[in-house]
Write a protein that holds these residues in place. Structure first.
Motif, short mmCIF file in Angstrom:
data_model
loop_
_atom_site.label_atom_id
_atom_site.label_comp_id
_atom_site.label_asym_id
_atom_site.label_seq_id
_atom_site.Cartn_x
_atom_site.Cartn_y
_atom_site.Cartn_z
N SER A 15 36.54 45.47 43.81
CA SER A 15 36.35 45.29 45.26
C SER A 15 37.57 45.79 46.04
O SER A 15 37.65 45.61 47.25
CB SER A 15 36.10 43.81 45.57
OG SER A 15 37.17 43.04 45.10
N ASN A 65 40.07 41.34 37.93
CA ASN A 65 38.73 41.05 38.47
C ASN A 65 38.62 41.44 39.93
O ASN A 65 37.53 41.50 40.47
CB ASN A 65 38.34 39.58 38.21
CG ASN A 65 39.22 38.61 38.97
OD1 ASN A 65 40.28 38.99 39.47
ND2 ASN A 65 38.79 37.36 39.06
N ALA A 66 39.73 41.74 40.57
CA ALA A 66 39.69 42.13 41.97
C ALA A 66 39.62 43.65 42.15
O ALA A 66 39.42 44.14 43.25
CB ALA A 66 40.93 41.59 42.68
C1 LIG Z 1 39.51 36.48 40.11
O1 LIG Z 1 39.76 35.42 39.20
C2 LIG Z 1 40.43 34.30 39.79
C3 LIG Z 1 40.79 33.31 38.71
O2 LIG Z 1 39.70 33.10 37.84
C4 LIG Z 1 39.53 33.71 40.88
O3 LIG Z 1 40.21 32.61 41.49
C5 LIG Z 1 39.22 34.77 41.92
O4 LIG Z 1 38.31 34.26 42.88
C6 LIG Z 1 38.62 36.01 41.25
N1 LIG Z 1 38.52 37.08 42.28
C7 LIG Z 1 37.46 37.90 42.37
C8 LIG Z 1 37.53 38.97 43.44
O5 LIG Z 1 36.51 37.83 41.62
#
Ligand SMILES: *[C@@H]1O[C@H](CO)[C@@H](O)[C@H](O)[C@H]1NC(C)=O
Ligand SMILES: *[C@@H]1O[C@H](CO)[C@@H](O)[C@H](O)[C@H]1NC(C)=O
Ligand SMILES: *[C@@H]1O[C@H](CO)[C@@H](O)[C@H](O)[C@H]1NC(C)=O
Length: 191
Positions: free
Chosen positions: A74, A70-71
Motif C-alpha cells: 500500500s 506488510n505495508a
Molecule cells: C502491519 O502489521 C502490523 C503488526 O501486525 C499491524 O499493526 C499493521 O496494521 C499492519 N499494517 C498493514 C498496512 O497491514
C-alpha cells in the motif's frame, strides 16, 4: 624428509604471493601496503563512467525483492521493500555494450513519504586495470531527482582506502517493465 616438504610448501606459499593486477594480496601484503602509506605523498583522483542496468522484470531480471513489509503493497514509495541485485555495468547505455562490472548488493525503500532508496552495493569491476577491484557505494537514491549523489565509502584492490562521490542520473526508465538504465559518474580519491 617430511620436514623438508613442509618447509618447501611454506616457502612456495610465501614466494607465490597471489597478485591482483600487480598488487600483492593476503594479510601480510596488505600490512606492508599500509606500512608504506606514509611514503605516499600523493593520492590519486580517478574518474569512472558507466551505465547501470536495473533489470526488474522478465527472464533475465537482475534484481528481485527478498523482503516485503506488510505495508509495502500500500506504499507508493516501496517503503519496507528490500531488493537484492546483481546489475550489469556497461560502457554505453545499451545492455549489449561492453560490460565493465556488476553492482551487487541491496537496495530498499527507506523513505515513507517520497521516493528514496537506501543503496548498499559493491561495484565489482571485471575489466581492464580495474578487474578484480571493488568500490563500496552507500547512499540515498532519490530516484525521481535529476542527480543523486551517493558516497563511495571504501574499496579494494587498486581502490584500497577509496572515498568519493557517485553521481547517478536516470538515462531511461520503463513504466511497464520498471527496467532502468542509470548513468553513473564516479569521482574517487585513492592511493
Ligand atoms: C502491519 O502489521 C502490523 C503488526 O501486525 C499491524 O499493526 C499493521 O496494521 C499492519 N499494517 C498493514 C498496512 O497491514
Ligand atoms: C535474455 O537474455 C538472452 C541472452 O542474452 C536473450 O537472448 C533473451 O532475449 C533475453 N530475454 C529477455 C526476456 O529479455
Ligand atoms: C578478470 O580477471 C579474472 C580473474 O583473474 C579473469 O578470469 C578474467 O579473464 C579477467 N577479465 C578480463 C576482461 O580481463
Amino acid at each position: 624428509m617430511r620436514k623438508l616438504i613442509i618447509i618447501l610448501l611454506l616457502t612456495s606459499i610465501v614466494i607465490a604471493m597471489p597478485m591482483v593486477l600487480g598488487i600483492a594480496e593476503g594479510p601480510k601484503a596488505v600490512e606492508e601496503w599500509f606500512s608504506k602509506l606514509n611514503d605516499l605523498t600523493k593520492e590519486k583522483v580517478t574518474k569512472l563512467h558507466f551505465y547501470f542496468h536495473g533489470i526488474a522484470s522478465g527472464k533475465n531480471s537482475t534484481s528481485m525483492p527478498v523482503v516485503l513489509s506488510n505495508a509495502t503493497s500500500s506504499s507508493a514509495t516501496l517503503f519496507g521493500d528490500i531488493f537484492v541485485a546483481d546489475d550489469p555495468l556497461t560502457v554505453g547505455p545499451e545492455l549489449h555494450s561492453k560490460t565493465v562490472g556488476r553492482a551487487q548488493g541491496l537496495y530498499s525503500g527507506a523513505a515513507l513519504a517520497e521516493a528514496g532508496l537506501l543503496m548498499t552495493m559493491n561495484l565489482v569491476f571485471t575489466d581492464g586495470i580495474y578487474n578484480g577491484s571493488t568500490l563500496s557505494l552507500f547512499g540515498r537514491n532519490s530516484i525521481l531527482d535529476l542527480y543523486r549523489e551517493m558516497s563511495i565509502v571504501g574499496g579494494t584492490g587498486v581502490f584500497r582506502l577509496a572515498r568519493g562521490i557517485a553521481t547517478a542520473k536516470t538515462f531511461s526508465f520503463s513504466t511497464t517493465t520498471f527496467n532502468a538504465v542509470v548513468e553513473y559518474s564516479v569521482m574517487i580519491i585513492h592511493y
